[in-house]
Design a protein around this motif. Sequence first.
Motif, PDB file in Angstrom:
ATOM      1  N   THR A 193      -1.278  -5.350  -3.828  1.00 52.28           N
ATOM      2  CA  THR A 193      -1.467  -5.744  -2.465  1.00 52.28           C
ATOM      3  C   THR A 193      -3.065  -5.047  -2.015  1.00 52.28           C
ATOM      4  O   THR A 193      -3.446  -4.276  -2.868  1.00 52.28           O
ATOM      5  N   GLU A 194      -3.512  -6.030  -1.012  1.00 58.52           N
ATOM      6  CA  GLU A 194      -4.607  -5.711  -0.758  1.00 58.52           C
ATOM      7  C   GLU A 194      -4.781  -4.660   0.459  1.00 58.52           C
ATOM      8  O   GLU A 194      -3.730  -4.267   1.228  1.00 58.52           O
TER       9      GLU A 194
ATOM     10  N   GLN B 216       3.031   0.842   5.838  1.00 62.18           N
ATOM     11  CA  GLN B 216       2.070  -0.073   6.643  1.00 62.18           C
ATOM     12  C   GLN B 216       0.659   0.338   6.362  1.00 62.18           C
ATOM     13  O   GLN B 216       0.251   1.268   6.044  1.00 62.18           O
ATOM     14  N   ARG B 217      -0.226  -0.788   6.591  1.00 65.96           N
ATOM     15  CA  ARG B 217      -1.693  -0.653   6.537  1.00 65.96           C
ATOM     16  C   ARG B 217      -1.797   0.076   5.066  1.00 65.96           C
ATOM     17  O   ARG B 217      -2.592   1.271   5.123  1.00 65.96           O
ATOM     18  N   THR B 218      -1.561  -0.492   4.189  1.00 67.54           N
ATOM     19  CA  THR B 218      -1.718   0.518   2.808  1.00 67.54           C
ATOM     20  C   THR B 218      -3.087   0.706   2.546  1.00 67.54           C
ATOM     21  O   THR B 218      -4.170   0.132   2.885  1.00 67.54           O
ATOM     22  N   GLN B 219      -3.217   1.904   1.811  1.00 70.68           N
ATOM     23  CA  GLN B 219      -4.566   2.575   1.597  1.00 70.68           C
ATOM     24  C   GLN B 219      -4.560   2.729  -0.021  1.00 70.68           C
ATOM     25  O   GLN B 219      -3.586   2.803  -0.620  1.00 70.68           O
ATOM     26  N   GLN B 220      -5.825   2.920  -0.477  1.00 72.85           N
ATOM     27  CA  GLN B 220      -6.187   3.125  -1.871  1.00 72.85           C
ATOM     28  C   GLN B 220      -5.325   4.355  -2.392  1.00 72.85           C
ATOM     29  O   GLN B 220      -4.638   4.102  -3.407  1.00 72.85           O
TER      30      GLN B 220
ATOM     31  N   PRO C  64      14.027   2.824 -12.371  1.00 72.37           N
ATOM     32  CA  PRO C  64      12.801   2.637 -13.000  1.00 72.37           C
ATOM     33  C   PRO C  64      11.288   2.586 -12.177  1.00 72.37           C
ATOM     34  O   PRO C  64      10.250   2.763 -12.797  1.00 72.37           O
ATOM     35  N   GLY C  65      11.438   2.629 -10.893  1.00 78.72           N
ATOM     36  CA  GLY C  65      10.174   2.858 -10.208  1.00 78.72           C
ATOM     37  C   GLY C  65       9.668   1.520  -9.730  1.00 78.72           C
ATOM     38  O   GLY C  65       9.967   0.526 -10.380  1.00 78.72           O
ATOM     39  N   THR C  66       8.826   1.381  -8.834  1.00 78.97           N
ATOM     40  CA  THR C  66       7.844   0.382  -8.220  1.00 78.97           C
ATOM     41  C   THR C  66       6.602   0.815  -8.373  1.00 78.97           C
ATOM     42  O   THR C  66       5.891   2.035  -7.786  1.00 78.97           O
ATOM     43  N   ARG C  67       5.662   0.193  -9.275  1.00 84.92           N
ATOM     44  CA  ARG C  67       4.379   0.537  -9.540  1.00 84.92           C
ATOM     45  C   ARG C  67       3.628  -0.232  -8.380  1.00 84.92           C
ATOM     46  O   ARG C  67       3.306  -1.555  -8.424  1.00 84.92           O
ATOM     47  N   LEU C  68       2.894   0.529  -7.493  1.00 85.67           N
ATOM     48  CA  LEU C  68       2.207   0.103  -6.299  1.00 85.67           C
ATOM     49  C   LEU C  68       0.627   0.223  -6.537  1.00 85.67           C
ATOM     50  O   LEU C  68       0.241   1.413  -6.900  1.00 85.67           O
ATOM     51  N   THR C  69      -0.007  -0.922  -6.560  1.00 84.68           N
ATOM     52  CA  THR C  69      -1.567  -1.027  -6.652  1.00 84.68           C
ATOM     53  C   THR C  69      -2.086  -1.483  -5.557  1.00 84.68           C
ATOM     54  O   THR C  69      -1.650  -2.456  -5.207  1.00 84.68           O
ATOM     55  N   VAL C  70      -2.957  -0.489  -4.703  1.00 82.97           N
ATOM     56  CA  VAL C  70      -3.540  -1.153  -3.760  1.00 82.97           C
ATOM     57  C   VAL C  70      -5.096  -1.256  -4.111  1.00 82.97           C
ATOM     58  O   VAL C  70      -5.850  -0.527  -4.357  1.00 82.97           O
ATOM     59  N   THR C  71      -5.479  -2.744  -3.660  1.00 87.54           N
ATOM     60  CA  THR C  71      -6.887  -3.056  -4.207  1.00 87.54           C
ATOM     61  C   THR C  71      -7.743  -3.170  -3.047  1.00 87.54           C
ATOM     62  O   THR C  71      -7.342  -3.146  -1.873  1.00 87.54           O
TER      63      THR C  71
END
Lengths: 113, 113
Positions: free
Chosen positions: A13-14, A80-84, A106-113
């Motif tokens: 996500t951005e 909300q309002r994801t940060q890196q 198994p988890g959710t891998r979250l990547t904030v770009t």
Amino acid sequence: GAGVSQSPSNKVTEKGKDVELRCDPISGHTALYWYRQSLGQGLEFLIYFQGNSAPDKSGLPSDRFSAERTGGSVSTLTIQRTQQEDSAVYLCASSLGQRSGQYFGPGTRLTVT
Amino acid sequence: AQSVSQHNHHVILSEAASLELGCNYSYGGTVNLFWYVQYPGQHLQLLLKYFSGDPLVKGIKGFEAEFIKSKFSFNLRKPSVQWSDTAEYFCAVNWVNDYKLSFGAGTTVTVRA
């Protein structure tokens, strides 16, 4: 039997966007937990739900994080309002009680770009 | 603050060697103790748990752990490791009347064939 399931498995996500992560616990487990795993911080507790009691939110890092558990089963973690710095693997676990051991998804891998 | 420490960051050994991983926790009353394992690409799995009674507990895959109350320790052992034991191992604690787990930083174990 079926274990803990989580969706999505990966989420990119951005910065500034909101995300929702879902957890389906093992059927019959009354307790549900959220943790996150990151390189710098290891495994950190976020929040847990036990039956109909008020959730323990003591591990949530900021007010951008929230979670709910509907019908005593499925849970959703919202950021909300994801940060890196939110980039991490978000883990859900469930248990029958304090002494039964927690069983992880198994988890959710979250990547904030 | 209550904490969990694991003595070794990375352990490398050959097949058939014996393994011992250290875990200590800070004093805070009665505890429940756990070891989890995370194989490459897989989710956290419960290896063994201790709540009360015999301080030597046996888990899956030939692992055992010993609770030494006077030393606030819960060390994990396996007499003879296999290549398939290559994984990351986490010690975890919850204090009585508290459901959430506090994890150690983890120990990466590499077993060479």
